[in-house]
Design an enzyme around this catalytic site. Structure first.
Site, PDB file in Angstrom:
ATOM      1  N   CYS A   1       0.833  -1.205   0.000  1.00 36.29           N
ATOM      2  CA  CYS A   1       0.000   0.000   0.000  1.00 36.29           C
ATOM      3  C   CYS A   1       0.874   1.263   0.000  1.00 36.29           C
ATOM      4  CB  CYS A   1      -0.995  -0.059   1.164  1.00 36.29           C
ATOM      5  SG  CYS A   1      -2.330   1.157   1.013  1.00 36.29           S
TER       6      CYS A   1
ATOM      7  N   HIS B   1      -3.803  -5.000  -0.204  1.00 34.87           N
ATOM      8  CA  HIS B   1      -3.337  -5.552   1.083  1.00 34.87           C
ATOM      9  C   HIS B   1      -3.431  -7.068   1.017  1.00 34.87           C
ATOM     10  CE1 HIS B   1      -3.022  -1.869   3.501  1.00 34.87           C
ATOM     11  NE2 HIS B   1      -3.980  -1.425   2.710  1.00 34.87           N
TER      12      HIS B   1
ATOM     13  N   GLU C   1      -2.482  -9.147   3.127  1.00 27.94           N
ATOM     14  CA  GLU C   1      -2.812  -9.670   4.468  1.00 27.94           C
ATOM     15  C   GLU C   1      -4.296  -9.537   4.787  1.00 27.94           C
ATOM     16  OE1 GLU C   1      -2.363  -5.308   5.248  1.00 27.94           O
ATOM     17  OE2 GLU C   1      -1.511  -6.736   3.832  1.00 27.94           O
TER      18      GLU C   1
END
Length: 193
Positions: A77, A175, A177
């Protein structure tokens, strides 16, 4: 394997740590140059505003360290955006790893782009076993235009680079994650590079 998440006060750090643990690895948080240099893999996260994040990098000397790293480095990001030449956010000079300038989406679309969008034109071992048009989770108002270093593309008003690569440096606008199983697969691929 030693995984270091760069801790410079601008992080989505907990969710990255949990995702790495789910993959069966442990990561340490550090802003210590020697520890970062000694890592097998480095993750450069970022959430927040570019100019204040860059100020924190300058204060800690990490701005000169990061571009010299030789192991695989993943910017996520804002981390990816700070690895570019420049960003319009706060008129901020970046680390100059990726040869592209980060621009703001126009006022014609809702910003930030927030939620799920698909990635395509996948080119890199980062996407091994990942299908074209998988959906990833994004939250951003600025973007890196499609360029020679793009390894994934997303469309939101314009086609832009949702992932970049130059040598041992990788960046994802999305992202991983927070992108479910597919995002975790991408993180796992990074850890196997």
């Amino acid at each position: 394997m030693k995984i270091v998440i760069i801790n410079y006060g601008a992080g989505n750090i907990q969710s990255i740590m949990f995702a790495i643990e789910r993959l069966g690895y442990k990561a340490v948080l550090s802003n210590n140059p020697a520890e970062i240099k000694a890592a097998d893999k480095v993750i450069f996260p970022g959430v927040g505003e570019a100019s204040s994040a860059m100020e924190m990098l300058l204060e800690s000397g990490l701005d000169t360290l990061i571009p010299t790293l030789e192991q695989p480095v993943l910017g996520i990001c804002l981390g990816m955006q700070l690895m570019c030449n420049h960003t319009q956010e706060g008129d901020t000079k970046g680390l100059g790893i990726f040869d592209v300038d980060v621009l703001k989406f126009s006022s014609k679309v809702k910003v930030p782009q927030m939620g799920w969008n698909n990635i395509y034109n996948l080119k890199s071992d980062l996407f091994k076993g990942v299908s074209e048009n998988e959906y990833m989770y994004l939250v951003h108002s600025f973007y890196a235009p499609d360029c020679a270093q793009s390894i994934a593309t997303t469309n939101y008003e314009v086609e832009y680079a949702s992932a970049l690569q130059k040598d041992n440096f990788y960046g994802t606008q999305f992202h991983p994650e927070k992108s479910g199983d597919v995002g975790e697969k991408i993180l796992g691929n990074f850890l196997k590079l």
